[in-house]
Design an enzyme around this catalytic site. Structure first.
Site, PDB file in Angstrom:
ATOM      1  CE  LYS A 116      -4.291  -1.842   1.841  1.00 11.15           C
ATOM      2  NZ  LYS A 116      -5.281  -1.836   2.903  1.00 11.15           N
ATOM      3  CE  LYS A 199      -6.594  -8.006  -1.418  1.00  9.14           C
ATOM      4  NZ  LYS A 199      -6.680  -7.357  -0.120  1.00  9.14           N
ATOM      5  CE  LYS A 202     -13.426  -3.557   1.784  1.00 10.65           C
ATOM      6  NZ  LYS A 202     -12.208  -3.141   2.488  1.00 10.65           N
TER       7      LYS A 202
HETATM    8  P1  TYM Z   1     -10.609  -5.754   4.360  1.00  9.13           P
HETATM    9  O1  TYM Z   1     -11.626  -4.702   4.625  1.00  9.13           O
HETATM   10  O2  TYM Z   1      -9.539  -5.456   3.360  1.00  9.13           O
HETATM   11  O3  TYM Z   1     -11.303  -7.090   3.925  1.00  9.13           O
HETATM   12  C1  TYM Z   1     -12.345  -7.655   4.683  1.00  9.13           C
HETATM   13  C2  TYM Z   1     -12.303  -9.159   4.658  1.00  9.13           C
HETATM   14  O4  TYM Z   1     -12.406  -9.652   3.313  1.00  9.13           O
HETATM   15  C3  TYM Z   1     -11.324 -10.528   3.030  1.00  9.13           C
HETATM   16  N1  TYM Z   1     -10.938 -10.333   1.621  1.00  9.13           N
HETATM   17  C4  TYM Z   1     -10.784 -11.328   0.742  1.00  9.13           C
HETATM   18  N2  TYM Z   1     -10.932 -12.656   0.855  1.00  9.13           N
HETATM   19  C5  TYM Z   1     -10.707 -13.402  -0.252  1.00  9.13           C
HETATM   20  N3  TYM Z   1     -10.353 -12.866  -1.461  1.00  9.13           N
HETATM   21  C6  TYM Z   1     -10.193 -11.542  -1.606  1.00  9.13           C
HETATM   22  N4  TYM Z   1      -9.869 -11.027  -2.775  1.00  9.13           N
HETATM   23  C7  TYM Z   1     -10.429 -10.692  -0.474  1.00  9.13           C
HETATM   24  N5  TYM Z   1     -10.371  -9.357  -0.279  1.00  9.13           N
HETATM   25  C8  TYM Z   1     -10.680  -9.145   1.023  1.00  9.13           C
HETATM   26  C9  TYM Z   1     -10.216 -10.077   3.971  1.00  9.13           C
HETATM   27  O5  TYM Z   1      -9.270 -11.105   4.182  1.00  9.13           O
HETATM   28  C10 TYM Z   1     -10.997  -9.730   5.211  1.00  9.13           C
HETATM   29  O6  TYM Z   1     -11.289 -10.897   5.948  1.00  9.13           O
HETATM   30  N6  TYM Z   1      -7.585  -5.369   8.340  1.00  9.13           N
HETATM   31  C11 TYM Z   1      -8.822  -5.922   7.841  1.00  9.13           C
HETATM   32  C12 TYM Z   1     -10.034  -5.486   8.623  1.00  9.13           C
HETATM   33  C13 TYM Z   1      -9.934  -5.694  10.091  1.00  9.13           C
HETATM   34  C14 TYM Z   1     -10.110  -6.921  10.773  1.00  9.13           C
HETATM   35  C15 TYM Z   1      -9.955  -6.604  12.149  1.00  9.13           C
HETATM   36  C16 TYM Z   1     -10.383  -8.232  10.354  1.00  9.13           C
HETATM   37  C17 TYM Z   1      -9.694  -4.729  11.015  1.00  9.13           C
HETATM   38  N7  TYM Z   1      -9.708  -5.269  12.244  1.00  9.13           N
HETATM   39  C18 TYM Z   1     -10.055  -7.604  13.139  1.00  9.13           C
HETATM   40  C19 TYM Z   1     -10.478  -9.213  11.355  1.00  9.13           C
HETATM   41  C20 TYM Z   1     -10.311  -8.901  12.698  1.00  9.13           C
HETATM   42  C21 TYM Z   1      -9.031  -5.463   6.400  1.00  9.13           C
HETATM   43  O7  TYM Z   1      -8.498  -4.483   5.967  1.00  9.13           O
HETATM   44  O8  TYM Z   1      -9.947  -6.212   5.725  1.00  9.13           O
END
Ligand code: TYM
Length: 344
Positions: A116, A199, A202
């Site tokens: 990032k 990957k 969003k």
């Molecule tokens: P974020 O918002 O990027 O994504 C949310 C969840 O979606 C999953 N994900 C995917 N899984 C499979 N293929 C993909 N292309 C894909 N893109 C996203 C992510 O693995 C995630 O589970 N840091 C985290 C948010 C967070 C969090 C937490 C998660 C903050 N605190 C505590 C768990 C526990 C994040 O940026 O996810």
């Protein structure tokens, strides 16, 4: 299953960009499938959504949108706690306390930070982007979470969370439960339709990169039909990077339809890449149809969502308070209670 026996689970999604089928397949779907075995908190992690620049005019609406999507996908708010992270100030407080026990080198090694940061003007990379996994650790550790259902891209952050918890416990006493990562069996990493070597994300703005959860059937068909494949013709799973596009489409199909890889391959015997794309577009549209209908109902009633988020935050606050209190105590802070005793 009794309340005590249920596993404590925490997970969250950033309200940044439009949620994709990657978020659904990698995260939300597992939450829904296992919600009755869990004692779960599903958080809209809005404090995380400001680490790389954001639009203040849309943050609140996006936060509501993500919460409504959780429910539309099937999370039952009577069973699981749904709330916005910024409504429970313990997250930010514990985030700071843990920032002070986390060596900077641990954060600089995070691949998401490196990726990032590389995409931004170096002069604008915020401290928040670097420290963000510490806030994520705070999210998880506040609730004595045992399992964290996420996609593969969060695995490294989970390992860091475990390291931070262990370091804290060693320095200040055993407070934190060491959480386990929980990955889905299929679709832990859904790849971009326009570039199956990266990957699906969003935050990626390119057209036809992803299917978004609120896309209409026409948009879904267009994105899937344009998905990058290769010059071959065999519709089979493969680890060959050259065939990553077909592998990704088959993975999406398997995640949504079920069955083994052999079942899926048997279904596509004698069929073309075009047939595969049509089948994937159809199954994605069919999966999203009831979700979108429910989303429309939920968002038509503002009070309903307000009530869920308000009561979710109340329940989360109650659970978080004793953990935060113990952390302050073990770290040696002057307790507010002592001042109250003086006043009396
Ligand atoms: P974020 O918002 O990027 O994504 C949310 C969840 O979606 C999953 N994900 C995917 N899984 C499979 N293929 C993909 N292309 C894909 N893109 C996203 C992510 O693995 C995630 O589970 N840091 C985290 C948010 C967070 C969090 C937490 C998660 C903050 N605190 C505590 C768990 C526990 C994040 O940026 O996810």
């Amino acid at each position: 299953m009794t309340e005590q026996k249920r596993k404590r689970v925490f997970s969250g999604i950033q309200p940044s960009g439009d949620l994709t089928i990657g978020n659904y397949i990698g995260a939300i779907r597992q939450w829904v499938q296992h919600q009755h075995e869990f004692n779960a908190l599903y958080c809209v992690v809005d404090l995380h959504a400001i680490t790389a620049g954001h639009d203040p005019a849309s943050l609140a609406a996006k936060t509501r949108e993500v919460a409504a999507i959780y429910i539309a996908c099937g999370i039952d708010p009577a069973q699981s706690i749904i709330f916005a992270q910024s409504h429970v100030t313990a997250h930010a407080e514990l985030g700071w306390l843990l920032t002070c026990v986390t060596p900077i080198g641990w954060l600089q090694r995070m691949t998401q930070f490196k990726d990032k940061a590389a995409k931004q003007d170096a002069a604008n990379v915020s401290n928040g982007l670097l420290s963000y996994p510490v806030l994520m650790a705070a999210d998880i550790l506040l609730y004595h979470t045992e399992a964290v259902p996420v996609g593969d891209d969060q695995k490294q952050h989970l390992e860091l969370t475990r390291d931070i918890a262990q370091r804290f416990n060693h320095m200040y006493g055993e407070i934190f439960t060491i959480p386990e990562v929980m990955l889905p069996l299929e679709g832990a990493r859904v790849m971009g339709l326009d570039n199956p070597l990266t990957k699906m994300s969003k935050s990626e703005k390119t057209q036809y990169h992803a299917v978004h959860l609120l896309d209409n059937p026409d948009q879904i068909r267009k994105s899937v039909m344009r998905a990058v494949t290769d010059s071959g013709s065999l519709v089979t799973f493969s680890n060959d990077p050259e065939r990553a596009g077909v592998n990704n489409l088959l993975t999406i199909y398997q995640a949504l339809v079920g069955g083994t890889q052999a079942d899926v391959e048997a279904y596509f015997v004698g069929k073309s890449y075009g047939d595969l794309k049509k089948a994937v577009a159809e199954v994605v549209a069919e999966t999203l149809k009831p979700i979108q209908a429910r989303y429309a109902e939920i968002t038509a009633d503002e009070t309903y969502l307000n009530e869920i988020l308000a009561s979710g935050a109340d329940r989360a606050r109650e659970l978080a308070a004793p953990t935060l209190q113990s952390v302050y105590q073990n770290m040696g802070f002057l307790p507010v209670k002592q001042l109250q005793q003086v006043k009396l």
